[in-house]
Scaffold this motif. Structure first.
Motif, PDB file in Angstrom:
ATOM      1  N   LYS A   1       6.032 -26.571   6.149  1.00  0.00           N
ATOM      2  CA  LYS A   1       7.311 -27.213   5.868  1.00  0.00           C
ATOM      3  C   LYS A   1       7.128 -28.710   5.638  1.00  0.00           C
ATOM      4  CE  LYS A   1       8.706 -27.989  10.688  1.00  0.00           C
ATOM      5  NZ  LYS A   1       9.698 -27.639  11.723  1.00  0.00           N
ATOM      6  N   ILE A   2       8.024 -29.264   4.844  1.00  0.00           N
ATOM      7  CA  ILE A   2       7.973 -30.680   4.513  1.00  0.00           C
ATOM      8  C   ILE A   2       8.141 -31.499   5.787  1.00  0.00           C
ATOM      9  CG2 ILE A   2       8.907 -32.475   3.030  1.00  0.00           C
ATOM     10  CD1 ILE A   2       7.778 -29.965   1.610  1.00  0.00           C
ATOM     11  N   GLY A   3       7.290 -32.496   5.943  1.00  0.00           N
ATOM     12  CA  GLY A   3       7.388 -33.373   7.098  1.00  0.00           C
ATOM     13  C   GLY A   3       6.465 -32.987   8.237  1.00  0.00           C
ATOM     14  N   SER A   4       5.862 -31.798   8.169  1.00  0.00           N
ATOM     15  CA  SER A   4       4.949 -31.383   9.238  1.00  0.00           C
ATOM     16  C   SER A   4       3.548 -31.907   8.955  1.00  0.00           C
ATOM     17  CB  SER A   4       4.913 -29.857   9.343  1.00  0.00           C
ATOM     18  OG  SER A   4       4.415 -29.289   8.152  1.00  0.00           O
ATOM     19  N   SER A   5       2.726 -31.969  10.005  1.00  0.00           N
ATOM     20  CA  SER A   5       1.335 -32.395   9.842  1.00  0.00           C
ATOM     21  C   SER A   5       0.537 -31.267   9.198  1.00  0.00           C
ATOM     22  CB  SER A   5       0.722 -32.749  11.200  1.00  0.00           C
ATOM     23  OG  SER A   5      -0.668 -32.968  11.067  1.00  0.00           O
TER      24      SER A   5
ATOM     25  N   TYR B   1      -1.876 -37.475   2.257  1.00  0.00           N
ATOM     26  CA  TYR B   1      -0.999 -36.318   2.009  1.00  0.00           C
ATOM     27  C   TYR B   1       0.424 -36.833   1.891  1.00  0.00           C
ATOM     28  CZ  TYR B   1       0.891 -31.546   2.647  1.00  0.00           C
ATOM     29  OH  TYR B   1       1.529 -30.333   2.482  1.00  0.00           O
ATOM     30  N   GLY B   2       0.950 -36.836   0.661  1.00  0.00           N
ATOM     31  CA  GLY B   2       2.233 -37.481   0.452  1.00  0.00           C
ATOM     32  C   GLY B   2       2.105 -38.964   0.756  1.00  0.00           C
TER      33      GLY B   2
ATOM     34  N   PHE C   1      -3.487 -27.259   5.857  1.00  0.00           N
ATOM     35  CA  PHE C   1      -2.454 -26.430   5.222  1.00  0.00           C
ATOM     36  C   PHE C   1      -1.718 -27.286   4.202  1.00  0.00           C
ATOM     37  CE2 PHE C   1      -3.476 -24.672   9.287  1.00  0.00           C
ATOM     38  CZ  PHE C   1      -3.489 -23.306   9.073  1.00  0.00           C
ATOM     39  N   PHE C   2      -1.936 -26.995   2.929  1.00  0.00           N
ATOM     40  CA  PHE C   2      -1.370 -27.824   1.874  1.00  0.00           C
ATOM     41  C   PHE C   2      -0.241 -27.102   1.148  1.00  0.00           C
ATOM     42  CE2 PHE C   2      -5.635 -30.205   1.374  1.00  0.00           C
ATOM     43  CZ  PHE C   2      -5.280 -31.058   2.399  1.00  0.00           C
ATOM     44  N   ASN C   3       0.870 -27.808   1.035  1.00  0.00           N
ATOM     45  CA  ASN C   3       2.063 -27.358   0.331  1.00  0.00           C
ATOM     46  C   ASN C   3       1.930 -27.765  -1.136  1.00  0.00           C
ATOM     47  OD1 ASN C   3       4.696 -27.573  -0.830  1.00  0.00           O
ATOM     48  ND2 ASN C   3       5.598 -27.637   1.205  1.00  0.00           N
ATOM     49  N   PRO C   4       2.183 -26.872  -2.098  1.00  0.00           N
ATOM     50  CA  PRO C   4       1.968 -27.229  -3.507  1.00  0.00           C
ATOM     51  C   PRO C   4       2.889 -28.319  -4.016  1.00  0.00           C
ATOM     52  CG  PRO C   4       3.107 -25.125  -3.348  1.00  0.00           C
ATOM     53  CD  PRO C   4       2.669 -25.488  -1.960  1.00  0.00           C
ATOM     54  N   HIS C   5       3.961 -28.629  -3.284  1.00  0.00           N
ATOM     55  CA  HIS C   5       4.913 -29.639  -3.744  1.00  0.00           C
ATOM     56  C   HIS C   5       4.488 -31.056  -3.393  1.00  0.00           C
ATOM     57  CE1 HIS C   5       7.735 -26.463  -4.734  1.00  0.00           C
ATOM     58  NE2 HIS C   5       7.508 -25.941  -3.558  1.00  0.00           N
TER      59      HIS C   5
ATOM     60  N   THR D   1       7.435 -26.581  19.728  1.00  0.00           N
ATOM     61  CA  THR D   1       7.422 -26.935  18.306  1.00  0.00           C
ATOM     62  C   THR D   1       7.702 -25.714  17.456  1.00  0.00           C
ATOM     63  OG1 THR D   1       5.805 -28.679  18.748  1.00  0.00           O
ATOM     64  CG2 THR D   1       6.033 -27.945  16.462  1.00  0.00           C
ATOM     65  N   LEU D   2       7.137 -24.573  17.818  1.00  0.00           N
ATOM     66  CA  LEU D   2       7.309 -23.360  17.031  1.00  0.00           C
ATOM     67  C   LEU D   2       8.709 -22.797  17.163  1.00  0.00           C
ATOM     68  CD1 LEU D   2       3.934 -21.594  17.865  1.00  0.00           C
ATOM     69  CD2 LEU D   2       4.464 -23.176  16.004  1.00  0.00           C
ATOM     70  N   LEU D   3       9.398 -23.093  18.257  1.00  0.00           N
ATOM     71  CA  LEU D   3      10.725 -22.529  18.478  1.00  0.00           C
ATOM     72  C   LEU D   3      11.832 -23.396  17.902  1.00  0.00           C
ATOM     73  CD1 LEU D   3      10.293 -21.284  22.152  1.00  0.00           C
ATOM     74  CD2 LEU D   3      10.314 -19.900  20.071  1.00  0.00           C
TER      75      LEU D   3
END
Length: 292
Positions: free
Chosen positions: A114-118, A56-57, A70-74, A172-174
């Motif tokens: 978000k970019i950079g997340s697992s 992934y990336g 969870f896949f980001n289209p970018h 992490t969520l906050l």
């Protein structure tokens, strides 16, 4: 045995997705096709039981069990299957589909996308039947005649998303509520808005930390500090990694010349791009293209 996760006996087209904004299908088949990096104009939430290696990336993970992905289209991805069978469900949707419930935050700022997340969460065995049930309900509603099935499917999809959020530590969520996290998210989203490169005439507008700082109306030192604090990597590393990933995708999936690719990615001369690419990957652009 290897495969791309996008392969499936159920065929779909971007036109289908744009008309409805959502599609889900079941996967339960032998894996026979070659792996490839895939980018499409949609997000994906996937429930998959498999033994595989996920790329992934510029990151890779070994999978063995049941996962929510969870896949980001970018971001390009590929999956090398290491078992004979895979089982699960793949849902594809546009941002407009999921945000039609008056959600103001972009999916790119979500802790899951978000970019950079697992992109993956391994499910406890006891939770697998529950998640299977959510996807089975989405699949059933997709074929139903219920006039409000779109709203119901969105509810099921958001339930799957919240189940994954339960698996993350609360801190992490906050994080995204802090000023530094908001600035880092704005930087990453602005970075991603420049991609993918879709034609040889397109070129990167922002290429340096200073240019991003000017666009975001902050001092470059403030931007660098926020990005490093939140992501653990300096701004320059994000720029380098993202340009390298795009270079790999263009070398693999287009017939553009190295000179055209170097121009698109903001290099004044192809020799500068060759030196950059070799430093990051250990090989030249042409050698990488031949190997790919």
């Amino acid at each position: 045995m290897v495969s791309s996760i996008a392969a499936s006996p159920v065929k779909w087209t971007p036109r289908d997705l744009k008309l409805r904004g959502f599609k889900v299908y079941a996967v339960n088949q032998p894996c026979t096709t070659e792996p490839r990096f895939t980018r499409r104009d949609c997000y994906k939430v996937i429930l998959l039981t498999t033994k595989a290696r996920l790329h992934y990336g510029h990151q890779s993970w070994e999978l063995d069990g049941t996962y929510l992905l969870f896949f980001n289209p970018h971001i390009p991805y590929a999956m090398e299957m290491q078992g004979d069978l895979r089982h699960g469900y793949i849902s594809l949707f546009t941002e407009e589909f999921i945000t039609s419930l008056d959600r103001s935050e972009s999916l790119l700022q979500s802790p899951l996308f978000k970019i950079g997340s697992s992109p993956l969460f391994q499910l406890p065995e006891a939770q697998v039947p529950f998640m299977n049930g959510i996807f089975q309900k989405m699949l059933a509603e997709q074929e139903a005649d219920y006039p409000f099935k779109g709203e119901l499917i969105r509810t099921y999809l958001q339930l799957a998303i919240h189940e994954a959020l339960h698996l993350q530590p609360a801190e992490t969520l906050l994080q995204h509520h802090t000023a530094a996290a908001r600035l880092a998210a704005r930087f990453l989203e602005t970075l991603e808005q420049q991609f993918p490169i879709e034609n040889p005439e397109q070129t990167l507008e922002l290429k340096t930390a200073q240019e991003f700082a000017d666009r975001l109306a902050v001092h470059v030192n403030h931007l660098n500090k926020a990005v490093k604090e939140i992501t653990g990597k300096p701004t320059s590393a994000h720029l380098t990694n993202r340009i390298t990933d795009e270079a790999k995708a263009l070398l693999q999936h287009t017939s553009w010349s190295v000179a055209d690719i170097s121009y698109c990615l903001g290099f004044a001369y192809p020799t500068y791009f060759n030196n950059f690419f070799k430093k990051q990957t250990g090989t030249t652009p042409l050698a990488y293209r031949r190997a790919a």
